[in-house]
Design an enzyme around this catalytic site. Sequence first.
Site, PDB file in Angstrom:
ATOM      1  N   HIS A  70       2.688   4.559   8.067  1.00  0.00           N
ATOM      2  CA  HIS A  70       1.721   4.544   8.782  1.00  0.00           C
ATOM      3  C   HIS A  70       1.779   5.375  10.120  1.00  0.00           C
ATOM      4  O   HIS A  70       3.017   5.690  10.508  1.00  0.00           O
ATOM      5  CB  HIS A  70       1.395   3.090   9.509  1.00  0.00           C
ATOM      6  CG  HIS A  70       0.796   2.247   8.328  1.00  0.00           C
ATOM      7  ND1 HIS A  70      -0.547   2.058   8.410  1.00  0.00           N
ATOM      8  CD2 HIS A  70       1.216   1.423   7.478  1.00  0.00           C
ATOM      9  CE1 HIS A  70      -0.881   1.423   7.468  1.00  0.00           C
ATOM     10  NE2 HIS A  70       0.390   0.674   6.854  1.00  0.00           N
ATOM     11  N   SER A 113       0.769  -1.027   0.020  1.00  0.00           N
ATOM     12  CA  SER A 113       0.090   0.016  -0.070  1.00  0.00           C
ATOM     13  C   SER A 113       0.762   1.472  -0.037  1.00  0.00           C
ATOM     14  O   SER A 113       0.403   2.272  -0.081  1.00  0.00           O
ATOM     15  CB  SER A 113      -1.077  -0.158   1.250  1.00  0.00           C
ATOM     16  OG  SER A 113      -1.743  -1.252   1.186  1.00  0.00           O
TER      17      SER A 113
END
Length: 498
Positions: free
Chosen positions: A50, A46
């Site tokens: 994060h 992805s």
Amino acid sequence: MIYDFVIIGAGITGTIIARELSRYKVKILLAEKENDVSMGATKANSAIVHGGYDDKHGTLKSKLCYKGRLSFEKYNSELNFGYRKTGSLVVGFNEEDRETLYNIYENGLKNGVDDIRILEQKEILEMEPALNPEIKYALYCEGAGVCSPYEFAIALAENAVENGTVLKLNSKVTDIKKCGDYNYNVTYEENINGRAENNTVSTRYVINAAGIYSDVISETVNKKNFTINPRKGEYILFARDTGNILNNVIFQTPSKLGKGVLVTSTYHGNLLIGPDAQNDSGREDTGTEKENLEQILKRAEHVTKEFDLKTFIRTFSGLRAAADTGDFIIEETESKGFINAAGIQSPGLTSSPAAAEVIIEIIKNSGFELMEKDNFNPYRKPLIKKKTKEDMLSVQEVNRLLESEIPEEKIICRCEQVTEKTILDSLRRGIRVTSTDGVKRRTRAGMGWCQGSFCRERVREIIEKEYGISVNSNEDVQNSGINRVGKTELGKQSFWNI
């Protein structure tokens, strides 16, 4: 050959460990079974940096994610791989979601994350007007972001090689023999021009960063104490500038049915949707299925419908190295000098700088003295620059430059407007790039509307001329690890009418 460290696997984990160890006066071999670095999960994920709020407090993931996130600006300033802070939203629709979001918020605070807060509908839609107006709540993290993960691994590998690391591609480790504490013989099968050659080297330490095969590698000298269960995730990628509908990375509130799919802009401005989670995948299954992709689209539309299916250009999948322990495995094993860096799935990319620090600390605590080099060079010059709409030439100007004799001007890839000079630069950075797929990851030649239909042969000719080798372009496409759904199946049309 005698090394201090043999690192197995040249994904993000192996390359960042190699780069950080190359600061010291040590001999390092980085062995990778594929024909390039970043060929596993690193090139098919992805690409999210994060926030660090959702990994269960107390786990190794929770300890490394936020710390790793804080390192990305520094790494990008040194290595120029492509990173930007965007912020992220975990969106919810009802009171049950609101309760879950507050639980995640509290977990984030325990993890030390200090830039998160809960938003309500008005502020959410002001921040992201393209979102579903039925969204009522969101957890906002200011410091989350996106990067180009394969460019990161490539930059790390180039810098490690510049600082003395020996990189062996097409080199599959086939055997490891323990000859005593901090003494191993590692055998690898190196494929050179289609001919297999077995080589054995001695090393004080083995660092196992072999991704979905890390359990197999560990078991060559250790008792079985973990299993990797590859978890496949499929994605849909849209054309350049389609990601402009969003400002933040958008996640869905986790539920009993899973985390849902994310919707985000990539670093280079493509809209990216996915992944799903398939737990019964084999270690080599990187296919995509129309039914799975349709489910991903349906779930994404619950968040926003502001994307146009006619602009999708590619589907792909990645295999995450999910360990049955549920956490990262970073430790010196029962065999002294054998270090596992295994089970590195999400948020492995974000955690990688902190994971490398853990490995360095393990080595120091084992009694090995790491002496810093005086001549370590932390910098890697940029290869490409992110292009905006304003940077792109007109179709007429591109067509004029296709046959230029000047490498700085000659356009090889018309969709992404990549020059011959850029492609030559990618081939002259210490890593032998023998596939058009490898050039694509470094330069974006082949990443546009036509997905290489126009430029692949032009790139192949440059590789062959530069290295004096033959490149099988058909095999190159088959082995790219990226899958394409037919034009009519998801409504693709081509800007170049190819």
